[in-house]
Design a protein around this motif. Structure first.
Motif, PDB file in Angstrom:
ATOM      1  N   GLU A  26      46.864 -38.159  -4.884  1.00 35.07           N
ATOM      2  CA  GLU A  26      45.822 -39.065  -5.370  1.00 35.07           C
ATOM      3  C   GLU A  26      44.494 -38.669  -4.729  1.00 35.07           C
TER       4      GLU A  26
ATOM      5  N   PHE B 153      38.190 -38.419   5.445  1.00 31.47           N
ATOM      6  CA  PHE B 153      37.075 -39.023   6.169  1.00 31.47           C
ATOM      7  C   PHE B 153      37.538 -39.604   7.498  1.00 31.47           C
ATOM      8  N   LEU B 154      38.645 -40.334   7.460  1.00 31.04           N
ATOM      9  CA  LEU B 154      39.142 -40.991   8.680  1.00 31.04           C
ATOM     10  C   LEU B 154      39.514 -39.975   9.745  1.00 31.04           C
TER      11      LEU B 154
ATOM     12  N   ILE C 264      33.924 -45.072  -5.631  1.00 33.50           N
ATOM     13  CA  ILE C 264      35.386 -44.945  -5.714  1.00 33.50           C
ATOM     14  C   ILE C 264      36.031 -46.330  -5.782  1.00 33.50           C
TER      15      ILE C 264
ATOM     16  N   GLU D 282      38.557 -36.757  10.044  1.00 35.17           N
ATOM     17  CA  GLU D 282      37.403 -36.002  10.531  1.00 35.17           C
ATOM     18  C   GLU D 282      36.582 -36.848  11.479  1.00 35.17           C
TER      19      GLU D 282
ATOM     20  N   SER E 168      43.448 -47.027  -2.203  1.00 31.56           N
ATOM     21  CA  SER E 168      42.096 -46.472  -2.095  1.00 31.56           C
ATOM     22  C   SER E 168      41.085 -47.572  -1.847  1.00 31.56           C
TER      23      SER E 168
ATOM     24  N   ASN F 286      41.479 -39.832  -4.546  1.00 30.49           N
ATOM     25  CA  ASN F 286      40.678 -40.791  -3.786  1.00 30.49           C
ATOM     26  C   ASN F 286      41.314 -41.149  -2.446  1.00 30.49           C
ATOM     27  N   ILE F 287      42.643 -41.198  -2.437  1.00 32.81           N
ATOM     28  CA  ILE F 287      43.321 -41.468  -1.162  1.00 32.81           C
ATOM     29  C   ILE F 287      43.086 -40.301  -0.197  1.00 32.81           C
TER      30      ILE F 287
ATOM     31  N   THR G 260      43.464 -49.022   7.866  1.00 38.45           N
ATOM     32  CA  THR G 260      42.951 -47.760   8.440  1.00 38.45           C
ATOM     33  C   THR G 260      43.110 -47.747   9.958  1.00 38.45           C
TER      34      THR G 260
ATOM     35  N   ALA H 237      41.381 -48.827   1.743  1.00 35.90           N
ATOM     36  CA  ALA H 237      40.950 -47.831   2.724  1.00 35.90           C
ATOM     37  C   ALA H 237      39.433 -47.732   2.752  1.00 35.90           C
ATOM     38  N   PHE H 238      38.810 -47.624   1.569  1.00 37.40           N
ATOM     39  CA  PHE H 238      37.351 -47.473   1.559  1.00 37.40           C
ATOM     40  C   PHE H 238      36.646 -48.756   1.953  1.00 37.40           C
TER      41      PHE H 238
ATOM     42  N   ARG I 198      26.917 -41.068   1.158  1.00 36.14           N
ATOM     43  CA  ARG I 198      28.346 -41.260   1.372  1.00 36.14           C
ATOM     44  C   ARG I 198      28.765 -42.663   0.964  1.00 36.14           C
TER      45      ARG I 198
ATOM     46  N   GLU J  81      37.678 -50.810   4.178  1.00 35.77           N
ATOM     47  CA  GLU J  81      37.722 -50.845   5.649  1.00 35.77           C
ATOM     48  C   GLU J  81      36.772 -49.828   6.261  1.00 35.77           C
ATOM     49  N   ILE J  82      36.741 -48.637   5.635  1.00 35.09           N
ATOM     50  CA  ILE J  82      35.828 -47.611   6.143  1.00 35.09           C
ATOM     51  C   ILE J  82      34.394 -48.119   6.092  1.00 35.09           C
TER      52      ILE J  82
ATOM     53  N   GLU K  47      38.392 -47.494  -8.839  1.00 38.35           N
ATOM     54  CA  GLU K  47      39.794 -47.848  -8.635  1.00 38.35           C
ATOM     55  C   GLU K  47      40.051 -49.314  -9.019  1.00 38.35           C
TER      56      GLU K  47
ATOM     57  N   ILE L 299      40.484 -38.385  -0.151  1.00 42.73           N
ATOM     58  CA  ILE L 299      39.106 -38.469   0.372  1.00 42.73           C
ATOM     59  C   ILE L 299      39.032 -39.454   1.536  1.00 42.73           C
ATOM     60  N   SER L 300      39.691 -40.598   1.400  1.00 41.55           N
ATOM     61  CA  SER L 300      39.610 -41.594   2.471  1.00 41.55           C
ATOM     62  C   SER L 300      40.299 -41.091   3.747  1.00 41.55           C
TER      63      SER L 300
END
Lengths: 129, 919, 64
Positions: free
Chosen positions: A11, A20-21, B733, A23, B708, A13-14, A109, B711-712, B726, B714-715, B737, A16-17
């Motif tokens: 997936e 990011f986490l 996203i 890195e 997704s 988008n998953i 996360t 996760a985003f 960003r 929370e980010i 989604e 990408i998340s």
């Protein structure tokens, strides 16, 4: 030298998340989008930890796990299974095949990062000892 | 000499009819229907105009002035409502494969053999006077012309070779013709295209002949209508024909006759045959509802001028007014015209005789004899034998018997009675169908018992007040009987029941018979309880527009039926070739190979019953099916109703000990219900397991976008100082989604609704050509964006109208188009949409030039949540529910959806929908 | 003409037809005189008949 993390998920988008986490936490990251790519990256990138999705096109996550665990050169590699399937059976199967941890989607996360850190530190400890 | 020419021309004419009929059938076999247009349909309804109209109208006008007209005004008025009434009759008949009006009634009231038989008896008995009328008219006109020119001066010599009278010769001739012509084929649900073509042709001939004599009389013998009316106005006996008065026709008789003919146009067996059973397309009703009345108007234009001219010209010579049409050209010495007029009369009479004998003989074989033979076990469907030829033989014998009965009626009653008065007796007989027929179509509460009681009561009153009294003139009943009533009981006088004296005999009979008929029907219906089958049929009929042809209630099944036993049953009645074809079609539509299947599904049993109905009528088909299957079918409703009843039974038993017998019956039913419930429970458990699988797959699919999003979220929450670009990327996203999640939930709900059969279908006529155009337009934005070229090619030679839900079909089109665009290569993609009509099906193809779909993927793409495409390139967008939803929609309308593809050469998705009627 | 309106028009026409072809309205024309060479009753009946057919045609065939 930063620890290396391989992300295996189909997936976009998953991925990408997760990228990011990882890195942001200071790890070196590589990405595989299917089973074959994952096997190849495990050989070439030699990650310290793999975030492994179960439902993958081609070779699935459990097959990869089994394969890695049969190869002595990857003994120290931590593997965290990531999947939407949260059934008890699946968790047991994953752990029985030698996964270090099991995280169900959708994940927090923070929990994920804590889990990744825990396993990487544990590995580093064993290496340094 | 002239007689010889006349017989030769008549035979030639009948030969032409045969040629037209064979040509019509020949065209139909090649799929190029001669009759599939509204004009032929309207002309074929012209079978309403028989010798009655052709000869009798003038006779009627000569004595009653405008009294001939209500017979044509009634149909004109009813034709206005055809779009509601007739269309509903057509739809019901098509959906239930109705073969005759008796079959219609039997089918509506729980496939009742007794009702079918009763309607058949009433129809046959009722139409016999009408047939005798045709024999009367043809033999009288024949005799008149045969003796030309002597018949113009002296009393006519009857034509009687072999010491048989003319009417008997005519009877033999017409019976032979009807047998050869009408009973050529066995299957009665397939349209009789040749017959319809011939009848339409006859309508043209009789109209042309009548107009020819009309012009001749009005403009050759006289100087136009003004002269005729002017001369008549000068003569008080003729002038009174211009108005409504005691000598001609009064207001009450006018009203009653108009009403009677409204019913006749709907329920005469030959009108039912032409307007309902032979209808090829419901939209033809639109044109027919003004064209047919126009035909009636034109054929009546010259009736009054001819009648007045006849009365003036034959003032001093003996001439039956019923024969003025033929007598006037003869008197003027115009032999050719007289011959043409005779042929016109022959065409009017033969069209009636052919269509009525076809309709009546089908009724006799399907609704009377077959159930009887099945019941008496003379016909055993479970044994080998060629039953098709038995049915055909019954039909031929029935035609001969009906014609002979018509002849005997002619002999037994007053031959000098006017044609119209004979015909009206038949009209009043078929009017008896009105209460239970119309009640059956618009009122669910009508029951079999109510219909039986009403029909019997009405029929008895009719018989007593009209035909019985008609035998008076030949001594069937004595004068005293009419004048003072049987045994001197005054209120039983056949023409004055209960002392009612204000109505003429026809109106009098119609009033009393319809009163007891409708009264008994309504009262007994309300007092009796319909069976489950009756209730089911009632809603199939009354709510016919809510059903589509194949959407049957799924029946639970107790007991077993094998495919093999059904196949051999069908073969005996339909023949091996047609059985094979029908079963293959069925298997193809439902995706099963019947050669490899042992147990018949309830749907298949029902389908077989419907096929048999087409040959032998609904009631007989039910008996035949039961002989192979033995077991009763119970619907879910019935199970629930039985349970409801058993609780009532407990209450009864406490109060009424003497009802134990009834209780035993109920407990047997309860046992049956328990069995049904067990079966239902097993089915529910199976459904439950399937539902679990479905839910687990759905949750997996829901978790993916949710992962997704979370996760985003929370980010973004934990990193307030994230760079702007960003931030926007991540928010994008999350939005995307979220949309995916919404779409997924909607589609899951949609699919669940479709699978549970809970979706609302708004079935209308859908013009597929317009729909395809609209869908392509709607998809062009998406295609342009990706640089995909969209092309359309639609066969525009034929109408592309299907019965479906417009929005749903649009959903299918849009789904296929968006898939095609999605899987086409960017910039050089090509998507081609085409549609064609093929063998009763509308087929739409959507082809792309993408990567194609591998053989394994082709098997799974119609499964829920399975997507095709090369997964190494990443997941394609979409939920994996579009194709299963589309497949469900297409299947709902009786079609199917499939894919053809070779990897690397693109894929073609196609779906087919059934075209309405047997186009 | 809207499709559902079409149905309503048909019903109106049917009712009107029943009235025009029935009594007491027809009694108004029940006279033996001729008009344009044709009896008034005949003229009335056939023209009403023609008009009713024409209106049926109009309702069915006219598009919007």
């Amino acid at each position: 030298m930063p620890a290396k993390v391989l992300i295996v998920d189909d997936e976009a988008n998953i991925v990408i998340s997760l990228e990011f986490l990882m890195e942001q936490a200071g790890y070196a990251v590589a990405i595989a989008r299917n089973g074959d790519e994952a096997i190849e990256k495990i050989e070439s990138f030699r990650p310290d930890l793999v975030l492994l999705d179960v439902m993958l096109p081609g070779v699935n996550g459990f097959d990869i796990l089994q394969r890695v665990r049969q190869q002595p050169e990857h003994r120290g590699m931590a593997i965290i299974m990531l999947t939407a399937k949260g059934r008890e059976v699946e968790v047991t199967k994953g752990l029985a095949l030698g996964a270090d941890a099991y995280i169900t989607k959708p994940f927090s996360t923070r929990d994920l990062l804590a889990e990744v850190r825990r396993h990487l530190n544990a590995n580093h400890e064993t290496f340094t000892d | 000499m002239f007689g010889g020419v006349m017989i030769a021309v008549a035979l030639l004419y009948l030969g032409v009819l045969f040629a037209i009929a064979y040509y019509g059938d020949w065209r139909a076999e090649r799929g190029r229907s001669l009759i599939n247009n509204p004009y032929v349909y309207a002309l074929s309804m012209g079978v309403y105009c028989t010798a009655w109209t052709y000869y009798g109208s003038v006779g009627r006008a000569a004595s009653s002035g405008l009294g001939f007209l209500p017979i044509y005004i009634g149909p004109t008025l009813i034709a206005i409502l055809w779009w509601f009434v007739l269309r509903k009759m057509v739809r019901i008949s098509r959906v239930n494969r109705i073969t005759t009006i008796a079959d219609f009634m039997a089918s509506r009231y729980g496939k009742s053999t007794s009702l079918g038989g009763l309607v058949t008896v009433i129809a046959v008995v009722g139409i016999i006077p009408y047939i005798s009328l045709q024999l009367n008219a043809v033999s009288a006109s024949f005799t008149l012309l045969w003796n030309y020119p002597q018949s113009m001066s002296a009393a006519a010599e009857p034509f009687a070779p072999g010491s048989l009278d003319t009417a008997l010769w005519v009877t033999f001739g017409m019976a032979a013709f009807a047998i050869l012509f009408g009973a050529r084929h066995l299957d009665v649900t397939e349209h009789h295209e040749g017959l319809v073509a011939a009848i339409a042709f006859e309508s043209i001939v009789k109209l042309a002949a009548f107009l020819a004599v009309g012009f001749f009389v009005t403009f050759a013998l006289f100087n136009g209508p003004a002269e005729i009316f002017g001369l008549a106005a000068a003569d008080p006996t003729l002038a009174q024909l211009f108005t409504f008065n005691a000598e001609t026709i009064n207001a009450s008789e006018w009203g009653w006759l108009t009403f009677l003919s409204m019913l006749a146009i709907l329920f005469l067996p030959r009108q039912f045959q032409m307007a309902v059973l032979e209808n090829m397309d419901e939209t033809h009703i639109r044109k027919a509802s003004w064209l047919f009345p126009l035909y009636l108007l034109v054929i009546n234009l010259f009736v009054l001028p001819i009648a007045l001219a006849g009365l003036m010209i034959f003032r001093d010579r003996p001439m039956d007014a019923d024969l003025f049409v033929l007598g006037l050209p003869m008197a003027a010495g115009s032999e050719t015209l007289a011959l043409f007029v005779f042929i016109g009369g022959l065409s009017a009479a033969t069209s009636m005789v052919i269509v009525d004998t076809v309709a009546l003989s089908t009724m006799v074989s399907n609704d009377l004899m077959t159930p009887l033979l099945l019941k008496l076990r003379i016909l055993r469907p479970s044994e080998r034998g060629d039953y098709g030829s038995v049915l055909l033989a019954i039909r031929r014998i029935a035609i001969a018997v009906i014609m002979m009965l018509g002849y005997f009626y002619y002999l037994l009653t007053d031959t000098s009675a006017s044609l119209v008065s004979i015909g009206l007796i038949s009209f009043a007989a078929v009017a008896q169908f009105a209460p239970s027929f119309l009640g059956g179509v618009y009122w669910k509460g009508g029951t079999r018992l109510g219909a039986l009681t009403g029909l019997i009561a009405g029929f008895l009153v009719w018989g007593y007040t009209l035909p019985l009294a008609a035998t008076h003139s030949i001594g069937g009943v004595p004068d005293d009987f009419l004048m003072n009533g049987p045994w001197g009981i005054g209120w039983l006088r056949p023409h004055n029941l209960f002392g009612l004296t204000d109505l003429d005999p026809v109106a009098h009979s119609l009033f009393w018979s319809l009163l007891v008929n409708a009264g008994a029907y309504v009262v007994v219906s309300l007092a009796s309880r319909p069976s489950v089958l009756e209730q089911g049929q009632a809603s199939r009929f009354v709510d016919v527009f809510d059903y589509s042809a194949d959407s049957d209630v799924v029946f639970l099944w107790r007991g077993t039926a094998t495919v093999e036993s059904l196949r051999s049953l069908l073969e005996r009645f339909l023949g091996a070739a047609r059985t094979e074809r029908e079963l293959n079609d069925y298997g193809h539509r439902h995706g099963i190979d019947l050669r490899k299947t042992l147990q018949a599904t309830p749907e298949l049993v029902q389908h077989a019953e419907r096929l048999l109905s087409g040959v032998m009528g609904a009631a007989s088909a039910r008996v035949a099916i039961a002989s192979v299957v033995q077991e009763e079918r119970l619907s879910m409703d019935e199970v629930l109703r039985l349970l409801d009843e058993t609780s009532q039974v407990r209450a009864y038993s406490r109060q009424l000990e003497q009802r134990t017998q009834q209780l035993e019956q109920k407990s047997r039913e309860l046992e049956a219900a328990t069995g049904e419930l067990r079966a239902a429970n097993e089915r529910l458990q199976e459904l439950d397991r399937l539902k679990d699988d479905f839910i687990s797959t759905v949750t997996h699919e829901l978790r993916t976008p949710l992962t997704s999003i979370r996760a985003f979220a929370e980010i973004l929450h934990d990193n307030p100082d994230l760079a702007a670009d960003r931030r926007i990327h991540f928010l994008g996203i999350v939005l995307k989604e979220s949309e995916r999640l919404t779409r997924l939930i909607n589609q899951v709900l949609d699919l669940a609704k479709l699978e549970a059969g809970a979706a609302e279908w708004n079935t209308i006529e859908v013009d597929m050509r317009a729909l395809i155009g609209e869908a392509v337009k709607a998809s062009s934005g998406m295609a342009d964006e990706k640089g995909v070229q969209l092309t359309v090619e639609v066969d525009d030679a034929q109408p592309m109208t299907v019965w479906a839900d417009r929005d749903r079909v649009m959903q299918v089109m849009l789904n296929l188009l968006s898939n095609a665009v999605k899987f086409s290569p960017a910039k050089r993609g090509e998507v081609h949409v085409s549609a064609e009509c093929n063998d009763g099906w509308l087929v739409v193809h959507v082809a792309d030039n993408g990567e194609g779909i591998s053989a394994e993927d082709q098997k799974i793409i119609f499964d829920k949540f399975r997507q095709g495409g090369d997964r190494r390139l990443g997941k394609p967008q979409g939920t994996g529910l579009g194709l299963p939803i589309s497949a469900q929609i297409v299947a709902h309308f009786g079609g199917r959806l499939w894919v053809e593809s070779e990897p690397g050469r693109g894929a073609t998705f196609s779906f087919m929908l059934p075209l309405p009627a047997d186009r | 003409m809207l499709p559902n309106r079409r149905g309503q028009w048909l019903i109106v026409l049917f009712v009107a037809g029943c009235l025009l072809f029935g009594f007491p309205l027809m009694a108004l024309f029940n006279q033996p005189q001729l008009a344009v060479g044709v009896p008034i009753t005949v003229l009335y009946l056939f023209s009403i008949w023609f008009v009713v057919i024409g209106l049926t045609w109009l309702i069915h065939e006219r598009r919007n």
